[in-house]
Design an enzyme around this catalytic site. Structure first.
Site, PDB file in Angstrom:
ATOM      1  N   GLY A 163       0.822  -1.196   0.000  1.00 33.61           N
ATOM      2  CA  GLY A 163       0.000   0.000   0.000  1.00 33.61           C
ATOM      3  C   GLY A 163       0.859   1.250   0.000  1.00 33.61           C
ATOM      4  O   GLY A 163       1.961   1.258   0.555  1.00 33.61           O
ATOM      5  N   GLY A 193       0.120   5.060   3.999  1.00 36.31           N
ATOM      6  CA  GLY A 193       1.217   4.175   3.639  1.00 36.31           C
ATOM      7  C   GLY A 193       2.479   4.947   3.294  1.00 36.31           C
ATOM      8  O   GLY A 193       3.594   4.585   3.703  1.00 36.31           O
ATOM      9  N   ALA A 196      -1.772  11.406   8.976  1.00 38.33           N
ATOM     10  CA  ALA A 196      -0.671  11.052   8.074  1.00 38.33           C
ATOM     11  C   ALA A 196       0.224  12.235   7.719  1.00 38.33           C
ATOM     12  O   ALA A 196       1.456  12.135   7.771  1.00 38.33           O
ATOM     13  CB  ALA A 196      -1.229  10.402   6.810  1.00 38.33           C
ATOM     14  N   LYS A 242     -13.030   4.414  16.096  1.00 31.69           N
ATOM     15  CA  LYS A 242     -12.864   5.863  16.250  1.00 31.69           C
ATOM     16  C   LYS A 242     -13.323   6.611  14.996  1.00 31.69           C
ATOM     17  O   LYS A 242     -13.762   7.764  15.089  1.00 31.69           O
ATOM     18  CB  LYS A 242     -11.406   6.191  16.584  1.00 31.69           C
ATOM     19  CG  LYS A 242     -10.390   5.708  15.546  1.00 31.69           C
ATOM     20  CD  LYS A 242      -9.896   6.813  14.660  1.00 31.69           C
ATOM     21  CE  LYS A 242      -8.904   6.298  13.637  1.00 31.69           C
ATOM     22  NZ  LYS A 242      -8.109   7.349  13.006  1.00 31.69           N
ATOM     23  N   LYS A 292     -10.370   6.757   0.161  1.00 27.82           N
ATOM     24  CA  LYS A 292     -11.682   6.244   0.541  1.00 27.82           C
ATOM     25  C   LYS A 292     -12.018   6.633   1.974  1.00 27.82           C
ATOM     26  O   LYS A 292     -11.150   6.730   2.838  1.00 27.82           O
ATOM     27  CB  LYS A 292     -11.718   4.716   0.409  1.00 27.82           C
ATOM     28  CG  LYS A 292     -11.412   4.202  -0.983  1.00 27.82           C
ATOM     29  CD  LYS A 292     -12.395   4.694  -2.013  1.00 27.82           C
ATOM     30  CE  LYS A 292     -13.770   4.093  -1.847  1.00 27.82           C
ATOM     31  NZ  LYS A 292     -14.707   4.557  -2.926  1.00 27.82           N
TER      32      LYS A 292
END
Length: 380
Positions: A25, A30, A193, A244, A335
């Site tokens: 990924g 990732g 991220a 969460k 997504k």
């Protein structure tokens, strides 16, 4: 005097071969975690210097300072390829620029992170597999015949959950079963991220089943700006990471309605309570301490104040379109996980007739999918 026999030169052979790392990924999360792994693998003799990252191949080109790709489902003109049309394979761009220009623009990898569009090639010889794809895209057909290294271990960074026969099934469990009983851990935490990639300080949690796996994963991920704790509780850590995202939808509804911090704090408290209750209801061995680790309270707080699920739920409460519309306009091809998980959670709660015991989870589902007024988020 007799001549002494020549001493043979010795080559140092380490007691154990270095672990070979492969990421499956290369989206936003990732790519962000690859910025940490690349540094640690390069600096520590316990790991092979090269880190291979499987990339779902796309074609991109730069237009007015922005990297774009062909429209979803589009095909190049007959007799031509996307390269003929001025596009470049994303893996080529990543390996030349050491940057995922599509999903983590502006943040660079160390040179030892290598993008590979062939999953069989990317994981060949790997002893540490890192799964970091959206869970709806998780496929094992190729991996089950891949040439992996000895005693290969896996870890899931996937924040989602599956349900079958009326009960929840962990993504780590799916990976373990699909990979022939492979030792599978999880990594979850308060990790937006882009902030991780920007080297802002944060924490995360490894949930492990065996001490050896917990130790090696902690060593691979931990660094001064990404502190990693560990706890022997795979299910608890993973459920915190999945549920969460559902609670974050509720927080986003509050933001879209203009409610203040008091209201959001209440949603967070109720959400944490229902998460712990859900975990204990369906899994044994859940540790109380798990919910005070980064994967628990900290991840819930940061997700309810930032991240894609909160942002999209805010837009939904403001009437900016359907979930599909909002996902297309705000997520750059990524997504939304919270809506998928909310549906799955409600499926099992309805099957078990437990909706009344989880009023927040039930209300979030009703607002998201049954037309309930977002204002009812405070009517629990």
């Amino acid at each position: 005097l007799p001549r002494r026999p020549r001493r043979r030169s010795r080559t140092y052979i380490p007691a154990t071969m270095p672990e070979k790392v492969a990421l499956i990924g290369s989206g936003n999360w990732g790519s962000a975690i690859a910025t940490k792994i690349g540094v640690n693998a390069s600096a520590c003799a316990d790991f092979d210097d090269k880190v291979y990252m499987w990339v779902f191949e796309e074609y991109v080109k730069e237009e007015d300072g922005k990297w774009v790709r062909p429209a979803r489902g589009a095909k190049p003109p007959e007799g031509k390829t996307w390269v003929d049309e001025g596009y470049t394979p994303l893996t080529q761009v990543i390996n030349e620029k050491h940057e995922n220009v599509k999903y983590l623009k502006g943040k660079t990898f160390t040179n030892n992170v290598v993008a590979d569009p062939d999953i069989m090639s990317a994981v060949k010889g790997a002893t540490l597999l890192i799964f970091v794809t959206p869970h709806q895209f998780l496929k094992f057909d190729a991996l089950q015949t891949a040439e992996l290294g000895p005693d290969c271990k896996a870890i899931s960074l996937i924040k989602g959950i599956e349900f079958e026969e009326g009960g929840p099934r962990l993504i780590s469990g799916i990976i373990k079963d699909s990979m022939g009983g492979m030792d599978t851990s999880v990594l979850m935490g308060a990790n937006v991220a882009n902030e991780v990639a920007a080297d802002e300080f944060c924490e995360s949690t490894v949930g492990f089943a065996t001490e050896g796996a917990g130790a090696v994963w902690q060593k691979l991920f931990d660094c001064p700006t990404f502190r990693v704790g560990k706890i022997k509780d795979v299910a608890g850590v993973e459920l915190c990471g999945a549920l969460k995202n559902v609670v974050a939808l509720g927080a986003g509804f509050c933001d879209g309605l203009g409610y203040g911090g008091n209201t959001k704090a209440a949603i967070i408290r109720i959400g944490l309570k229902e998460t712990a209750k859900f975990a204990r209801l369906f899994f044994k061995g859940i540790q109380d301490d798990t919910f005070m680790e980064s994967c628990g309270l900290a991840d819930l707080v940061t997700t309810c104040f930032g991240g894609r699920n909160r942002a999209c739920a805010e837009a939904f409460a403001k009437g900016e379109g359907t979930w599909d519309d909002i996902e297309k306009s705000k997520l750059n091809g990524q997504k939304l996980q919270g809506t998928i998980t909310a549906k799955d959670v409600m499926t099992v709660l309805k099957h078990k007739k437990l909706e009344a015991q989880f009023p927040l989870f039930a209300r979030i589902y009703e607002i998201a999918f049954e037309g309930k007024d977002p204002k009812s988020i405070v009517e629990l």
